[in-house]
Design a protein around this motif. Structure first.
Motif, short mmCIF file in Angstrom:
data_model
loop_
_atom_site.label_atom_id
_atom_site.label_comp_id
_atom_site.label_asym_id
_atom_site.label_seq_id
_atom_site.Cartn_x
_atom_site.Cartn_y
_atom_site.Cartn_z
N ILE A 1 -6.68 13.63 9.75
CA ILE A 1 -5.44 13.81 10.50
C ILE A 1 -5.71 14.48 11.84
CG2 ILE A 1 -3.23 15.06 10.49
CD1 ILE A 1 -3.09 14.60 7.50
N ALA A 2 -6.69 15.39 11.90
CA ALA A 2 -6.97 16.12 13.13
C ALA A 2 -7.81 15.32 14.11
CB ALA A 2 -7.69 17.43 12.81
N ARG A 3 -8.51 14.28 13.63
CA ARG A 3 -9.51 13.60 14.45
C ARG A 3 -8.96 13.09 15.77
NH1 ARG A 3 -13.00 9.00 11.62
NH2 ARG A 3 -10.97 7.94 11.59
N VAL B 1 0.85 -1.19 0.00
CA VAL B 1 0.00 0.00 0.00
C VAL B 1 0.89 1.24 0.00
CG1 VAL B 1 -1.79 1.27 1.24
CG2 VAL B 1 -1.78 -1.24 1.30
N THR B 2 0.58 2.19 -0.88
CA THR B 2 1.29 3.46 -0.87
C THR B 2 0.32 4.57 -0.47
OG1 THR B 2 2.66 5.00 -2.15
CG2 THR B 2 0.86 3.94 -3.32
N ALA B 3 0.85 5.55 0.23
CA ALA B 3 0.01 6.66 0.72
C ALA B 3 0.89 7.89 0.90
CB ALA B 3 -0.64 6.29 2.06
N PRO B 4 0.27 9.09 0.84
CA PRO B 4 1.03 10.30 1.15
C PRO B 4 1.60 10.23 2.56
CG PRO B 4 -1.10 10.84 0.18
CD PRO B 4 -1.12 9.38 0.48
N VAL B 5 2.70 10.93 2.78
CA VAL B 5 3.36 10.89 4.08
C VAL B 5 2.41 11.29 5.19
CG1 VAL B 5 5.22 11.87 5.46
CG2 VAL B 5 5.63 11.27 3.06
N ASP B 6 1.61 12.34 4.96
CA ASP B 6 0.68 12.82 5.99
C ASP B 6 -0.22 11.70 6.49
OD1 ASP B 6 1.71 15.29 5.52
OD2 ASP B 6 0.07 15.98 4.27
N LEU C 1 -2.30 8.39 10.20
CA LEU C 1 -3.57 7.69 10.07
C LEU C 1 -3.42 6.17 9.95
CD1 LEU C 1 -6.67 8.10 9.73
CD2 LEU C 1 -6.27 8.11 7.27
N LEU C 2 -2.49 5.73 9.11
CA LEU C 2 -2.45 4.32 8.75
C LEU C 2 -1.93 3.36 9.83
CD1 LEU C 2 -1.50 4.01 4.98
CD2 LEU C 2 -3.69 3.61 6.10
N GLU D 1 -12.40 -2.52 2.25
CA GLU D 1 -13.62 -2.45 3.04
C GLU D 1 -13.32 -2.14 4.50
OE1 GLU D 1 -16.66 -2.34 1.83
OE2 GLU D 1 -15.56 -2.33 -0.07
N PHE D 2 -12.20 -2.66 5.00
CA PHE D 2 -11.81 -2.36 6.38
C PHE D 2 -11.56 -0.86 6.55
CE2 PHE D 2 -8.29 -1.55 9.32
CZ PHE D 2 -8.81 -2.05 10.50
N LEU D 3 -10.86 -0.24 5.60
CA LEU D 3 -10.61 1.19 5.67
C LEU D 3 -11.91 1.97 5.59
CD1 LEU D 3 -7.41 1.70 3.47
CD2 LEU D 3 -7.57 1.66 5.96
#
Length: 316
Positions: free
Chosen positions: A265-267, A116-121, A126-127, A308-310
């Motif tokens: 990110i703020a949650r 899985v790739t995602a932005p650094v933020d 989050l991840l 679906e989990f996400l």
């Protein structure tokens, strides 16, 4: 009248490998050379010799009657025909792998490697807890996270899923984009900052406060706020700026001022009481977080499970 036996050559159905021009191992070797950029890298990846990989490519080209790779003493690169053939060959190999995994999953727990790739933020804040919980539920699925703000080609980098933020509809990228969460950006500050400087009640009040923004707000470009179709432009006099939302959140928690953060990110910081949403009926941006997978293919079980989990975790 002459009749032909049903087992005669002209009635035989060609196998998938013959239609594609060679054995599955030859196709895999060709795809690996294209994706890894060299015969040497493909040989290491497939645990074969360079000579074996070269013979597989030559055999494949001979069956097809076209040159698939342009060779120089220092490098190899796909020809135009090779690029077109690579797309179809990789799709066929993926379908075969998915079919094999589907047959196994009917009698076994989902397993395999999920990249899985995602932005650094998103990746940093989050991840991690989500990936840990997903692994607890599916311990036979191994997860690799690739954190980068650069969009990666899924096929070339062997990525199963990319998480990307955007508007409600992403442009056609030859991938399948599935929205998995709302992504809104609104203003936040720490309780400490509010206690010391007061709580703004109207957009114009922000002119009297310290702003913290990301570098995406270039130069003196104003901060745009929206509420029920009305637009407000706030002069950007930020004294603190940073490259990503993860570090921006930490600046806000430390009391640096008021700044825009994505809700995802703020949650956590809001739930812990470290941040408070400012002017909650106003938005800086409204969009979606998408899960990007290869288009036109049924995703492997492990990919569908994670998607679906996400969605359930982030929408809940």
């Amino acid at each position: 009248m002459t009749t032909h036996s049903s087992s005669g050559r002209q009635d035989a159905t060609p196998s998938p490998s013959s239609m594609l021009g060679g054995s599955l191992e030859d196709l895999q070797a060709f795809c690996s050379v294209v994706e890894l950029g060299s015969i040497s890298a493909a040989a290491r990846d497939l645990s074969e010799t360079k000579g074996s990989i070269s013979r597989r490519i030559s055999r494949l080209e001979g069956r097809l009657g076209v040159a698939l790779l342009a060779r120089t003493p220092r490098a190899v690169s796909p020809t135009e025909e090779g690029m077109r053939f690579h797309g179809r060959a990789r799709e066929a190999l993926t379908l075969l792998a998915d079919a094999t995994e589907g047959a196994r999953s009917a009698r076994a727990a989902p397993q395999g490697l999920l990249r899985v790739t995602a932005p650094v933020d998103i990746g940093v804040d989050l991840l991690p807890p989500l990936v840990v919980e997903f692994h607890r539920q599916h311990p036979q699925i191994r997860v690799e996270l690739v954190m980068t703000d650069t969009p990666l080609d899924l096929t070339a980098h062997r990525i199963d899923m990319a998480l990307r933020a955007g508007g409600h509809d992403l442009p056609d990228m030859n991938y399948r984009a599935s929205p998995i969460a709302d992504l809104t950006i609104s203003l936040h500050a720490s309780p400490r900052y509010i206690e010391e400087h007061g709580l703004p009640e109207h957009p114009e009040d922000l002119q009297q406060h310290a702003l913290v923004t990301s570098l995406s707000h270039q130069g003196t470009a104003p901060l745009i706020l929206q509420r029920r179709g009305r637009r407000y432009e706030i002069e950007n006099r930020a004294q603190l700026r940073t490259s990503d939302y993860a570090s921006l959140a930490r600046l806000l928690i430390a009391g640096g001022g008021i700044g825009p953060l994505p809700n995802l990110i703020a949650r956590g910081a809001v739930e812990r009481g470290e941040l408070v949403e400012i002017l909650p009926d106003m938005l800086v941006h409204d969009g979606k977080l998408h899960a990007i997978t290869l288009r036109g293919l049924d995703a492997p079980v492990r990919v569908r499970l994670f998607r679906e989990f996400l969605r359930e975790s982030l929408m809940g």
